[in-house]
Write a protein that holds these residues in place. Sequence first.
Motif, mmCIF file in Angstrom:
data_model
loop_
_atom_site.group_PDB
_atom_site.id
_atom_site.type_symbol
_atom_site.label_atom_id
_atom_site.label_comp_id
_atom_site.label_asym_id
_atom_site.label_seq_id
_atom_site.Cartn_x
_atom_site.Cartn_y
_atom_site.Cartn_z
ATOM 1 N N ASP A 532 -1.290 8.780 22.910
ATOM 2 C CA ASP A 532 -1.700 9.690 21.849
ATOM 3 C C ASP A 532 -2.861 10.535 22.348
ATOM 4 O OD1 ASP A 532 -3.849 7.924 21.828
ATOM 5 O OD2 ASP A 532 -3.253 6.928 19.976
ATOM 6 N N SER A 533 -3.598 11.152 21.435
ATOM 7 C CA SER A 533 -4.657 12.057 21.880
ATOM 8 C C SER A 533 -5.830 11.330 22.515
ATOM 9 C CB SER A 533 -5.149 12.913 20.705
ATOM 10 O OG SER A 533 -5.732 12.121 19.696
ATOM 11 N N TYR A 534 -5.874 9.990 22.412
ATOM 12 C CA TYR A 534 -6.985 9.207 22.954
ATOM 13 C C TYR A 534 -6.664 8.528 24.286
ATOM 14 C CZ TYR A 534 -8.869 9.597 18.197
ATOM 15 O OH TYR A 534 -9.344 10.060 17.008
ATOM 16 N N ASN A 535 -5.438 8.048 24.442
ATOM 17 C CA ASN A 535 -5.090 7.224 25.601
ATOM 18 C C ASN A 535 -3.735 7.603 26.164
ATOM 19 O OD1 ASN A 535 -6.895 5.372 23.768
ATOM 20 N ND2 ASN A 535 -7.039 4.477 25.815
ATOM 21 N N PHE A 536 -3.679 7.663 27.491
ATOM 22 C CA PHE A 536 -2.401 7.796 28.192
ATOM 23 C C PHE A 536 -1.702 6.451 28.228
ATOM 24 C CE2 PHE A 536 -0.238 6.847 32.192
ATOM 25 C CZ PHE A 536 0.768 7.796 32.198
ATOM 26 N N ALA A 537 -0.375 6.475 28.196
ATOM 27 C CA ALA A 537 0.402 5.244 28.387
ATOM 28 C C ALA A 537 1.759 5.596 28.978
ATOM 29 C CB ALA A 537 0.582 4.497 27.067
ATOM 30 N N PRO A 538 2.192 4.870 30.008
ATOM 31 C CA PRO A 538 3.523 5.113 30.560
ATOM 32 C C PRO A 538 4.586 4.437 29.686
ATOM 33 C CG PRO A 538 2.466 3.335 31.749
ATOM 34 C CD PRO A 538 1.465 3.815 30.743
ATOM 35 N N PRO A 539 5.809 4.938 29.663
ATOM 36 C CA PRO A 539 6.878 4.256 28.920
ATOM 37 C C PRO A 539 7.381 3.045 29.690
ATOM 38 C CG PRO A 539 7.760 6.159 30.051
ATOM 39 C CD PRO A 539 6.278 6.168 30.319
ATOM 40 N N MET A 540 8.236 2.250 29.070
ATOM 41 C CA MET A 540 8.818 1.096 29.744
ATOM 42 C C MET A 540 9.621 1.536 30.965
ATOM 43 S SD MET A 540 10.017 -1.172 26.448
ATOM 44 C CE MET A 540 10.720 -2.444 27.502
ATOM 45 N N GLN A 541 10.305 2.659 30.853
ATOM 46 C CA GLN A 541 11.064 3.218 31.971
ATOM 47 C C GLN A 541 10.551 4.631 32.214
ATOM 48 O OE1 GLN A 541 15.368 2.791 31.365
ATOM 49 N NE2 GLN A 541 14.943 1.195 29.848
ATOM 50 N N ASP A 542 9.741 4.786 33.245
ATOM 51 C CA ASP A 542 9.099 6.080 33.486
ATOM 52 C C ASP A 542 10.040 7.002 34.246
ATOM 53 O OD1 ASP A 542 7.204 8.028 33.376
ATOM 54 O OD2 ASP A 542 5.602 6.836 34.269
ATOM 55 N N ASN A 543 9.678 8.266 34.247
ATOM 56 C CA ASN A 543 10.450 9.280 34.943
ATOM 57 C C ASN A 543 9.474 10.216 35.639
ATOM 58 O OD1 ASN A 543 11.783 12.007 35.202
ATOM 59 N ND2 ASN A 543 13.549 10.842 34.481
ATOM 60 N N PHE A 544 9.588 10.343 36.956
ATOM 61 C CA PHE A 544 8.691 11.204 37.725
ATOM 62 C C PHE A 544 9.464 12.448 38.185
ATOM 63 C CE2 PHE A 544 6.763 7.084 37.923
ATOM 64 C CZ PHE A 544 5.398 7.345 37.876
ATOM 65 N N SER A 545 8.860 13.611 37.982
ATOM 66 C CA SER A 545 9.466 14.872 38.384
ATOM 67 C C SER A 545 8.478 15.634 39.247
ATOM 68 C CB SER A 545 9.825 15.717 37.162
ATOM 69 O OG SER A 545 10.594 14.987 36.231
ATOM 70 N N GLN A 546 8.979 16.301 40.288
ATOM 71 C CA GLN A 546 8.111 17.013 41.214
ATOM 72 C C GLN A 546 8.533 18.472 41.305
ATOM 73 O OE1 GLN A 546 7.426 15.114 45.010
ATOM 74 N NE2 GLN A 546 6.999 17.071 46.029
ATOM 75 N N ALA A 547 7.540 19.368 41.310
ATOM 76 C CA ALA A 547 7.818 20.801 41.388
ATOM 77 C C ALA A 547 8.396 21.160 42.758
ATOM 78 C CB ALA A 547 6.542 21.595 41.133
ATOM 79 N N LYS A 548 9.194 22.226 42.765
ATOM 80 C CA LYS A 548 9.772 22.701 44.022
ATOM 81 C C LYS A 548 9.660 24.224 44.080
ATOM 82 C CE LYS A 548 14.512 23.062 42.259
ATOM 83 N NZ LYS A 548 15.918 22.626 42.461
ATOM 84 N N LEU A 549 9.875 24.778 45.262
ATOM 85 C CA LEU A 549 9.794 26.217 45.438
ATOM 86 C C LEU A 549 10.927 26.913 44.695
ATOM 87 C CD1 LEU A 549 8.972 26.537 49.245
ATOM 88 C CD2 LEU A 549 7.423 26.950 47.335
ATOM 89 N N SER A 550 10.628 28.121 44.226
ATOM 90 C CA SER A 550 11.661 28.935 43.581
ATOM 91 C C SER A 550 11.259 30.393 43.684
ATOM 92 C CB SER A 550 11.829 28.556 42.106
ATOM 93 O OG SER A 550 10.705 28.960 41.359
ATOM 94 N N GLY A 551 12.218 31.246 43.769
ATOM 95 C CA GLY A 551 11.958 32.673 43.610
ATOM 96 C C GLY A 551 11.079 33.287 44.665
ATOM 97 N N ASN A 552 10.099 34.038 44.215
ATOM 98 C CA ASN A 552 9.349 34.947 45.073
ATOM 99 C C ASN A 552 8.327 34.242 45.953
ATOM 100 O OD1 ASN A 552 10.647 37.231 44.012
ATOM 101 N ND2 ASN A 552 9.216 37.313 42.289
ATOM 102 N N LEU A 553 8.135 34.786 47.139
ATOM 103 C CA LEU A 553 7.074 34.401 48.066
ATOM 104 C C LEU A 553 6.481 35.686 48.616
ATOM 105 C CD1 LEU A 553 5.521 32.496 50.021
ATOM 106 C CD2 LEU A 553 7.503 32.656 51.546
#
Length: 844
Positions: A532-553
């Motif tokens: 909630d607004s006070y504490n972070f908590a991970p779920p029982m089954q977490d999901n990690f996502s990582q940014a990747k390159l796209s579009g313009n350089l």
Amino acid sequence: MTKKICSVVFHTHWDREWYFPFETFRARLIRVMERVASALENHELDSFLFDGQVVAAEDLLATCEPELAERLHTLMQQGRLVLGPWYVMADEFLCSGESLIRNLEVGRKLALSLGNYQKVGYLPDTFGHIGQMPQLLQGFDINNAVMWRGIDQQSSELCWQAEDGSEVFMLFLTEGYYQHPLNIDNFVEGINVYLDKITERASGDKLLLTQGGDHLRPSEGNMAERIALFSAQSDHYQLKQSNLTEYINELQQGLALEQLPAMQGELRGNEKAFVLPDVLSTRRYLKQQNQQGEDRLTAQVEPLLAMAPIEHYPNRYLEESWKMLLVQHAHDSICGCSVDEVHREMESRTEKLAQRCDAMESMALLSLGCISDEKNGEGNVDPFADDARFTLFNPSPKRYKGWITEKIFLQGELRKHLVLTQQGGDEFEPVVIKAEPGFRFTSPIDDFPDRIEGHWYELGFISEVEGLSHCEFTVTERQAVQIAEQACRRSIENDIYRIELQDDATLAITDKRSGKVLNGVGRIESSMDTGDSYNFAPPMQDNFSQAKLSGNLQTRLHPLFSELCFDIELMQPAALSEHRRHAVETEVLSHGQMQVRLFKGSEHIECRLVWHNNARDHRLSLHIPTGEKLDVTHADSAFEVVNREVVYQDNNPVQANREAKVSVNPSQSFVHAGGVQYIHQGTPEYRVVADDCDELAITLLRSVGWLSRRDFSTRGNGAGPDLPTPEAQCLGQHEYRFSLVMAEFEPAASCNRAAWFRHKPMLLQGHSEKWLDNVVLSNEALQVSAVRRLGDELELRVWNPTSDIQPFSLNKAYRVVALDGRHLATVSEIKPKQILTVRIAHFQ
């Protein structure tokens, strides 16, 4: 049998905005204080503590009926409605040390004007405490503190020491401030239960009952009669009405400070009470807006006003502007843990403060003659002038030398090649980083307003400006010698670093001086958040996502400057599932652009990230590998650099009424981990992620949809009402500015880099010969907290971040004062971690 004496202090704790917005709570405040006034007048209550923050009294008196206001004024002047010492009960880690000083300063002034001032360091509900608070309190002649959260001790009477050696007597409210047994029907049993608990930790026979709680008033039953009835029936305890000042004085008479258990430095322990650490990143945009406001007032507006020959100094306007900033610092406000209406109002106040800062800067420039607001007035300054003549003003008493990146406005068609002529005649060509069409709107005070068409130019150039001094420039157009070339390549470099963009959207940074290489810098990663607004908590089954390159350089190359811009995207779960144990299957695309800049000779890798968040219920982090295992990190806090032992995140569920150990930490401007320094504005939460070589993880945002919940793993109870806060999901665009430096930690150098990043010279329109004489601080190790005008004097406040005694000298005579203005003996050196305030006769 001798009874233990328990002093009863009646109070209310007043969150001026939290689970209701400000005006709703203010209407309730009138009802509460009607009852309090009657109880005091009927001598049912001897005194009433108005929460130690005078803003509540100010809010009340501005809206209540005149009859009630008159009654309240009388009670304040009698000292029975107790006020101070704070203006606002602020979160201590999310505002600057200078803001805390101004908070006490404004609170003291207002309390005394209303009739009384409580010299008690009352901090019952803030989410942990800065290490230098004892020094701040002693600076206002307050030798004690009354607190609850952040203290893991068995005794309720303690000695608290600041980093400079300052000490205060601390009363630890072992069961918290929220105690209202006299309000309940079975008050005898309630009082006995409470007193039996606190007796176990008290050092003597003098006990305290803080009778009251959040937004509560005394019940309609006669309080004095209930106290007398309890005392007559009890064999063990005798109740008496008192106030905190009397109670603290009684305790201190029987307890020698040196004999009490001692605590040193910051207090963020959570064995005894929740400290709710993840408020550091909740609604991060509020933290960024606050730092921008603090920087405008302390590092721009006040120094500029102090060095300009203003005939009618805007004391009241400036103080009201400070109040507008300080009310944002209330712990439920700046922490982002209120309902959505509260934080929308905060953004409105931020906009108003920015308008006030613009106005005060204009006041200074008008007095200097840099600009004019009269088309037909005296002098030859055109109110519609552009920035073809501009001035760099250094608002610090320390010399500045380095790169400046600023925008100027020039009327007319695009000018392709610009030359700057510096005061004295030297000419040089700046790097024109960007040019785009735009306009400036001006409204003279004696004629029609007009919109002037032209172009805005972002320039980069090296400049040197003495302390509290200025340097004038003129802009002309001439054939360019060097032109920035655009390319499509994955690397940039200067004489210190080589930076290569990797396929996984991270950076490989090579330090040419040492040969050290850091791979994987700048990884952007998301994980789910069931908190909630006070504490972070991970779920029982977490999901990690990582940014990747796209579009313009895009790459821009110039002999003095290089820039790498690239687009990134993050495919991530749209939200948590209905039962909140894992993510939904639906995915959304969040995206952004990273800009990385290098300037010749600069050790800073300057970065800007624009991010569009389209996901809910997650934590987004920027990861910086350190290349080593860490035992400690170093981060700046209020008037100190704190060395913190590494604590990794523990995802094991906690028991009821317990909180997971604190693994996220605050910083004001920087974190130094191993050989890497991260410098920022408005990303105050960091943690260390365990790996073969540890990573520094900066929380970019937390997306949460609830004020408080009671169904997640890291906190075993609620922290407030269970109310939805959909705007805390922080959907939409966010912008981040930060800098990376590869260097070993050294306190003064780390602080100086952060100051260089956040407090550069100001670019001002026009030229002037009316500047006041400058003041120069020669010791580069000392850090500057304030430069402002007070009456006929210039006040300068500095602090020593090092562990060594530092020499202190100015180019003008000065006198030393305490934080509250008391005269102190003159010194020529400053002790380790000491705050020093001096005043200079400058405007006579």
